[in-house]
Design a protein around this motif. Structure first.
Motif, PDB file in Angstrom:
ATOM      1  N   GLU A  94      -4.808   4.045   1.019  1.00  0.00           N
ATOM      2  CA  GLU A  94      -3.962   2.926   1.433  1.00  0.00           C
ATOM      3  C   GLU A  94      -4.789   1.779   2.008  1.00  0.00           C
ATOM      4  O   GLU A  94      -4.425   0.608   1.863  1.00  0.00           O
ATOM      5  CB  GLU A  94      -2.952   3.402   2.476  1.00  0.00           C
ATOM      6  CG  GLU A  94      -1.974   4.443   1.953  1.00  0.00           C
ATOM      7  CD  GLU A  94      -1.227   5.137   3.082  1.00  0.00           C
ATOM      8  OE1 GLU A  94      -0.335   5.948   2.779  1.00  0.00           O
ATOM      9  OE2 GLU A  94      -1.553   4.894   4.268  1.00  0.00           O
ATOM     10  N   GLY A  95      -5.886   2.109   2.657  1.00  0.00           N
ATOM     11  CA  GLY A  95      -6.690   1.085   3.305  1.00  0.00           C
ATOM     12  C   GLY A  95      -7.699   0.406   2.408  1.00  0.00           C
ATOM     13  O   GLY A  95      -8.387  -0.525   2.853  1.00  0.00           O
ATOM     14  N   PHE A 102       0.833  -1.205   0.000  1.00  0.00           N
ATOM     15  CA  PHE A 102       0.000   0.000   0.000  1.00  0.00           C
ATOM     16  C   PHE A 102       0.869   1.257   0.000  1.00  0.00           C
ATOM     17  O   PHE A 102       0.365   2.359   0.162  1.00  0.00           O
ATOM     18  CB  PHE A 102      -0.992   0.009   1.169  1.00  0.00           C
ATOM     19  CG  PHE A 102      -0.396  -0.254   2.525  1.00  0.00           C
ATOM     20  CD1 PHE A 102       0.245   0.748   3.231  1.00  0.00           C
ATOM     21  CD2 PHE A 102      -0.477  -1.513   3.082  1.00  0.00           C
ATOM     22  CE1 PHE A 102       0.780   0.505   4.484  1.00  0.00           C
ATOM     23  CE2 PHE A 102       0.056  -1.764   4.329  1.00  0.00           C
ATOM     24  CZ  PHE A 102       0.693  -0.758   5.037  1.00  0.00           C
ATOM     25  N   GLN A 155       2.888   2.411   7.231  1.00  0.00           N
ATOM     26  CA  GLN A 155       1.694   1.928   7.898  1.00  0.00           C
ATOM     27  C   GLN A 155       0.484   2.621   7.314  1.00  0.00           C
ATOM     28  O   GLN A 155       0.601   3.658   6.657  1.00  0.00           O
ATOM     29  CB  GLN A 155       1.771   2.171   9.411  1.00  0.00           C
ATOM     30  CG  GLN A 155       1.758   3.634   9.818  1.00  0.00           C
ATOM     31  CD  GLN A 155       1.936   3.817  11.313  1.00  0.00           C
ATOM     32  OE1 GLN A 155       3.010   3.543  11.853  1.00  0.00           O
ATOM     33  NE2 GLN A 155       0.891   4.274  11.982  1.00  0.00           N
ATOM     34  N   LEU A 156      -0.679   2.031   7.547  1.00  0.00           N
ATOM     35  CA  LEU A 156      -1.907   2.603   7.006  1.00  0.00           C
ATOM     36  C   LEU A 156      -2.169   3.977   7.606  1.00  0.00           C
ATOM     37  O   LEU A 156      -2.090   4.147   8.828  1.00  0.00           O
ATOM     38  CB  LEU A 156      -3.093   1.681   7.276  1.00  0.00           C
ATOM     39  CG  LEU A 156      -3.088   0.329   6.554  1.00  0.00           C
ATOM     40  CD1 LEU A 156      -4.267  -0.517   7.027  1.00  0.00           C
ATOM     41  CD2 LEU A 156      -3.143   0.506   5.049  1.00  0.00           C
TER      42      LEU A 156
END
Length: 259
Positions: A76-77, A66, A70-71
């Motif tokens: 990205e999610g 992604f 990190q998200l």
């Protein structure tokens, strides 16, 4: 004759008849042997269905990216999509899976400190028919320079080969299946242009003319805000693209959907 003797003889005879033993077992009717030994009824149990990860065994080596540490955003999610389709008419379903990738650092709340090289990309895994798949992405020309989100397949030009539409951040790409294992980007030729984030799409022949048409959902920050506010009365996020034998023209979905 002494009547008392006759009465006594009759009484003894009746008593003997009442106390006579039942017929012997040999003379009684026998139940069938199968009925005597009938097994107890069996309780049916559903078979246990188990799945195992066969990715390595099948030769499918894919890791979704992604694009950041990190998200931290809706983009990205959202994740990535894939599709099973018989692109070479072999009678076997092959696998095309799309991937994200790092964008400009300003797009990610938690950007990667070091960008991977090579960048994550989409993959086409050809089904070899023996439980194995071969990565033919480069040969097929299906490695676009984009943050991909989803993909759909349909034979839009009715030539007998399934084509692909890849949606993602900033663009969509229409790939024509050339019928020889290779795909050609015909997005501009087909007249398809999408700004913003194209999230998903589907093919349908809404006007019953024998050519599949294309409906996709795309959004930018401003359009998304309008769509959320007016979602009860109209739809301003999707666009529908109507097919012609070799090209498309774009019209808003609000002309086709109830107000």
């Amino acid at each position: 004759m002494d009547y008392r003797f006759l009465l006594l003889f009759g009484a003894v005879s009746i008593a003997a008849a009442q106390t006579a033993p039942p017929p012997s077992a040999a003379s009684a009717p026998q139940a069938p042997l199968a009925a005597q030994q009938a097994p107890a009824p069996q309780v049916a149990h559903d078979p246990v269905i188990r799945f195992e990860d066969a990715s390595d065994k099948a030769g499918i080596d894919f890791t979704h990216s992604f694009g950041s540490r990190q998200l931290g955003s809706l983009l990205e999610g959202t994740g990535a999509g894939c599709i099973w389709f018989d692109y070479n008419n072999s009678g076997l379903e092959s696998l095309y899976v799309v991937n994200g990738r790092p964008l400009d650092d300003s797009m990610h709340p938690y950007p990667l400190k070091e960008k991977p090289n090579p960048l994550p990309h989409n993959h086409l895994y050809r089904n070899d028919g023996n439980g194995r798949f071969t990565d033919v992405t480069e040969k097929a020309g299906l490695n676009p320079d984009m943050y991909s989100v989803a993909v759909t397949a349909a034979d839009y030009d009715n030539d007998g080969y399934e084509d692909l539409l890849v949606t993602g951040y900033g663009k969509v790409i229409l790939y024509h299946n050339d019928g020889n294992g290779h795909f050609t980007d015909v997005t501009a030729k087909a007249g398809i242009k999408v700004d913003g984030w194209a999230i998903s799409s589907t093919w349908l022949d809404y006007d019953k003319d024998g050519c599949v048409d294309l409906l996709w959902a795309a959004t930018s920050s401003s359009i998304l805000s309008i769509a959320l506010i007016t979602r009860r009365t109209t739809i301003q996020v999707p666009w529908i693209t109507r097919a012609r034998p070799i090209s498309f023209f774009i019209t808003t979905a609000t002309e086709l959907l109830p107000m």
